[in-house]
Design an enzyme around this catalytic site. Structure first.
Site: not given
Ligand code: 8ZB
Length: 487
Positions: A101, A172
């Protein structure tokens, strides 16, 4: 100076040369656009994001999509297959790791090596740029549903080139929504330009007969964001994408907590996105909506977390969102296991299916909330357009400079950060401090009346303490925060 003007093909191809030079291993032969067009045309319909969204919209169902991403690639594939087969995900993501990112591909490379050595992911997502077109193609080939990149990348130009050339049919992000909530000090002119490029790439494919989907990141900071602020940013990013030739757009909204306000937000988001696209002359854009399950602090208790996930699913179904992004019971701890991720998907999907034929009756309350959001979005959008002397992109830059647009709790120094939201007594998100938000006195009085009503009912002062209590309330099992012992 940034302007909201479609990049000519010559301009686009010239920037493209620089973008591809940033590739860690040099210009990649598979990034030939003609070859990529042919490859995307070979992707079967059921793996085309835009097609699956059109079908879901026609049938009135809500698709479910998790977040998921890890290194190494075989673990990532195993994860996606598990979420497809055990979680019954309708569409899949690849959540991109933080190094990618921030365009730190060397760090990502070290992370891949170390993850391989230890046999577990040391990255918090899938490093798509390092795996390149070959790796990303392998990921898509190993699943049966459409694939989207989900990230948070201010400059996602190279990432976008790679994922689309690999057959991933949705991306996205946006110049505002992947900057202000995600970065501390990256220029808005720059990120708007980067995302014009990502959108123009999609526009290029569109011109060559391939419809890709784009999704602005609706929830912004995910914490008490007033619907009109989120919706305004989503509509602006839809307009910017449409100018670059995008024809399939999913606008997003993060669950606020009050069911009627959330349904009102989804309805007004869809209606006003269509309205403003047409007003600015973009007549053939297909718009769908995505509802994000609760983006704020989660309860640590897994049963309570699952209840919150179920509540969100109920609202998404009744609000007729085309898609819903799910959370997991591991939210308060970190990145979920594949089992926890699949469990939450199953709970979510079960509910959206169960409720799909039920309608929320029209009511004075719902109408009132829809009209309120629309009035506020109109005010903000008009102010942005005026700040740009008719140009939306220039307007965005000036609006943030002057605080006309201001996102609560955002880390960016370009954001005024003067807006303070709080809940009214029913849990609807209102605004306590407006900063320079472009609202008239009628709108401001309405918000303050609602918050004063809450203060009276709770026998407390109208103050910033309400904001603080509300931030923590949901993780403690309440929607509206309060002072002292449980009432
Ligand atoms: C803005 C989004 C945040 C959300 C989830 C976080 C939070 C981030 C991963 C993921 C599963 C990943 N999130 N990275 N969920 N695998 N590699 O995005 O927990 O809910």
């Amino acid at each position: 100076m940034i302007t909201n003007k479609r990049l000519t093909e010559a301009e686009f191809l010239s920037i493209r040369q620089d973008v591809l030079r940033a590739w860690p291993t040099g210009n990649h032969p598979d990034l030939d656009l003609k070859k990529a067009v042919e490859k995307l045309k070979q992707v079967p319909q059921e793996k085309q994001f835009s097609h699956v969204l059109r079908q879901a919209k026609k049938r009135g169902i809500t698709l479910v999509q998790p977040r998921a991403g890890m290194a190494p690639i075989d673990k990532h594939i195993e994860l996606l297959q598990y979420l497809q087969n055990e979680g019954k995900a309708d569409v899949l993501p690849s959540t991109i790791d933080s190094y990618t990112r921030h365009n730190r591909y060397n760090n990502a490379e070290d992370g891949i090596k170390e993850s391989e050595k230890q046999g577990r992911s040391l990255l918090n997502g899938f490093p798509a740029v390092n795996y390149g077109v070959d790796g990303c193609t392998k990921v898509l080939d190993s699943i049966n549903v459409p694939l989207q990149a989900r990230h948070g990348t201010p400059d996602a130009r190279l990432l976008s080139e790679i994922i689309h050339a690999s057959g991933w049919t949705s991306n996205e992000g946006g110049g505002i929504s992947y900057n202000i909530p995600y970065a501390k000090n990256i220029s808005l002119e720059d990120t708007l330009r980067y995302w014009q490029y990502c959108d123009r790439l999609v526009g290029y494919y569109q011109e060559h007969g391939v419809e890709l989907n784009r999704e602005p990141f609706g929830p912004l900071t995910g914490t008490l964001v007033p619907p009109s602020i989120g919706n305004t940013v989503a509509i602006i990013e839809a307009l910017l994408a449409a100018e670059q030739g995008v024809k399939n757009i999913t606008v997003g909204y993060g669950q606020g907590g009050n069911m009627i306000q959330d349904i009102a937000a989804l309805r007004s988001l869809e209606e006003q996105t269509n309205h403003y696209l047409k007003l600015f002359g973009y007549n053939d854009v297909f718009v769908t909506t995505v509802f994000h399950q609760w983006m704020g602090g989660f309860p640590a208790n897994e049963s309570e977390a699952m209840a919150l996930i179920g509540y969100a699913s109920t609202v998404a179904a009744l609000g007729k969102a085309t898609k819903m992004i799910t959370k997991t019971t591991h939210e308060s701890y970190g990145v979920p296991t594949k089992e926890a991720n699949a469990n939450a998907l199953r709970t979510s999907r079960y509910l959206t299916h169960l409720l799909k034929d039920q309608q929320v009756p029209n009511s004075a309350e719902l109408d009132m909330e829809i009209n309120q959001i629309k009035r506020e979005v109109d005010a903000l959008l008009h102010a942005v357009v005026e700040a740009g002397k008719g140009d939306v992109a220039q307007g965005v830059v000036n609006a943030f400079k002057r605080g006309i647009l201001d996102i609560p709790f955002a880390p960016s120094e370009l954001n005024h950060g003067k807006v303070l939201p709080a809940r009214d007594i029913e849990g609807k998100i209102r605004i306590l401090e407006f900063g320079n938000l472009a609202f008239n006195d009628d709108i401001k009085t309405f918000h303050h009346q609602k918050l004063q009503e809450r203060a009276n009912k709770q026998h407390r002062e109208f103050s910033i303490q309400m904001v603080i209590d509300d931030i923590y309330a949901v993780s403690d099992g309440h929607l509206v925060g309060f002072q002292g012992e449980e009432q």
